[in-house]
Write an enzyme that holds these catalytic residues in place. Structure first.
Site, PDB file in Angstrom:
ATOM      1  N   CYS A 115      31.273  26.941  25.397  1.00  0.00           N
ATOM      2  CA  CYS A 115      29.911  26.249  25.851  1.00  0.00           C
ATOM      3  C   CYS A 115      29.877  24.684  25.402  1.00  0.00           C
ATOM      4  O   CYS A 115      30.212  24.094  26.269  1.00  0.00           O
ATOM      5  CB  CYS A 115      28.721  27.248  25.205  1.00  0.00           C
ATOM      6  SG  CYS A 115      27.426  26.853  26.030  1.00  0.00           S
ATOM      7  N   HIS A 142      30.437  32.661  25.460  1.00  0.00           N
ATOM      8  CA  HIS A 142      30.786  32.647  24.245  1.00  0.00           C
ATOM      9  C   HIS A 142      31.740  34.008  23.737  1.00  0.00           C
ATOM     10  O   HIS A 142      30.875  35.103  23.608  1.00  0.00           O
ATOM     11  CB  HIS A 142      29.579  33.002  23.191  1.00  0.00           C
ATOM     12  CG  HIS A 142      28.694  31.752  23.200  1.00  0.00           C
ATOM     13  ND1 HIS A 142      29.095  30.797  22.009  1.00  0.00           N
ATOM     14  CD2 HIS A 142      27.942  30.920  23.968  1.00  0.00           C
ATOM     15  CE1 HIS A 142      28.195  29.466  22.378  1.00  0.00           C
ATOM     16  NE2 HIS A 142      27.340  29.945  23.296  1.00  0.00           N
ATOM     17  N   GLU A 189      33.274  34.783  21.423  1.00  0.00           N
ATOM     18  CA  GLU A 189      33.096  35.047  19.803  1.00  0.00           C
ATOM     19  C   GLU A 189      31.735  35.799  19.429  1.00  0.00           C
ATOM     20  O   GLU A 189      31.928  36.348  18.359  1.00  0.00           O
ATOM     21  CB  GLU A 189      33.388  33.850  18.898  1.00  0.00           C
ATOM     22  CG  GLU A 189      32.170  32.572  18.870  1.00  0.00           C
ATOM     23  CD  GLU A 189      31.787  32.178  20.132  1.00  0.00           C
ATOM     24  OE1 GLU A 189      32.632  32.356  21.475  1.00  0.00           O
ATOM     25  OE2 GLU A 189      30.635  31.432  20.268  1.00  0.00           O
TER      26      GLU A 189
HETATM   27  N1  GLN Z   1      22.910  23.608  25.925  1.00  0.00           N
HETATM   28  C1  GLN Z   1      23.996  23.202  24.966  1.00  0.00           C
HETATM   29  C2  GLN Z   1      24.375  21.858  25.409  1.00  0.00           C
HETATM   30  O1  GLN Z   1      24.185  21.329  26.372  1.00  0.00           O
HETATM   31  C3  GLN Z   1      25.287  24.110  24.934  1.00  0.00           C
HETATM   32  C4  GLN Z   1      24.791  25.536  24.302  1.00  0.00           C
HETATM   33  C5  GLN Z   1      25.901  26.500  23.639  1.00  0.00           C
HETATM   34  O2  GLN Z   1      26.528  25.938  23.175  1.00  0.00           O
HETATM   35  N2  GLN Z   1      25.437  27.732  23.684  1.00  0.00           N
HETATM   36  O3  GLN Z   1      24.869  21.184  24.503  1.00  0.00           O
END
Ligand code: GLN
Length: 212
Positions: free
Chosen positions: A78, A171, A173
């Site tokens: 992410c 994610h 994890e």
């Molecule tokens: N929206 C976050 C970003 O742009 C990422 C979200 C996440 O890591 N769950 O940094």
């Protein structure tokens, strides 16, 4: 063999727990010196703008790039995927441009802020991956050296690999999914001890006896 988890901000504890679940020693990484003790690094989810600032403040960018260049596996989830991308839609500078992809942050908009789905990830075997997306990025564009590991039903790319660098928009994890961490551990073991598979190094005493 140890795997570091960047522990500046975000969901790093869940990655450490997943490493523990697969029997791998995890190390919290906050300072450049922490990087000397590890054979692979995980960049967790969180808030990429905050993570970017902390990476810069603590002088972590160059040593992480050096670790990646040495061939150690790097795995971003992410926000971690955003940090690893060569290009971010909008005007943001890249942070650790190790993946030849273009990502768009918060790509699912307000209505689909967070969602879960099952994904086919052929490199991990037949059982689908239960993927949790939280204000997730999407991979808009993939360079020629990048393997696509998973797509949504509509074809959008959500997991990629380029050599020793892996990233997921979701994610694993948070879903009890351990196969990505096992893959990273296998790559880290190979990096730590080239030529020997994980756990296949002969016992030193036995080797002596055989040699004698
Ligand atoms: N929206 C976050 C970003 O742009 C990422 C979200 C996440 O890591 N769950 O940094």
């Amino acid at each position: 063999m140890r795997i570091g988890v960047l522990a500046l901000q975000g969901a790093f504890r869940e990655h450490l727990a997943t490493l523990a679940a697969v029997g791998v020693e995890g190390v919290e990484v906050r300072l450049p010196s922490d990087l000397r003790e590890i054979d692979g690094l995980i960049l967790p989810g969180g808030e990429s703008t905050t993570m970017r600032r902390l990476i810069e403040r603590w002088g972590l960018a160059e040593p992480i790039l050096g670790l990646a260049r040495s061939g150690a596996p790097i795995f971003g989830t992410c926000a971690g995927m955003i940090i690893l991308s060569r290009s971010i839609v909008g005007d943001e500078e890249p942070v650790l441009p190790l993946l030849d992809v273009v990502v768009e942050r918060n790509a699912f908009g307000r209505q689909l802020d967070s969602f879960e789905t099952d994904l086919d990830v052929p490199v991990l075997g037949e059982r689908p991956v239960h993927a949790i997306f939280i204000r997730a990025p999407i991979v808009e564009n993939v360079g020629p050296g990048v393997d696509v590991l998973a797509r949504l039903d509509d074809g959008r790319v959500v997991a990629v690999r380029q050599g020793n660098v892996i990233a997921t928009a979701f994610h694993p994890e948070l879903a009890g999914e351990t196969r990505f961490h096992r893959l990273v551990a296998t790559m880290a073991a190979e990096h730590a001890d080239p030529g020997e598979g994980a756990g296949r190094r002969p016992h030193p005493l036995r080797r002596t006896r055989v040699d004698a």
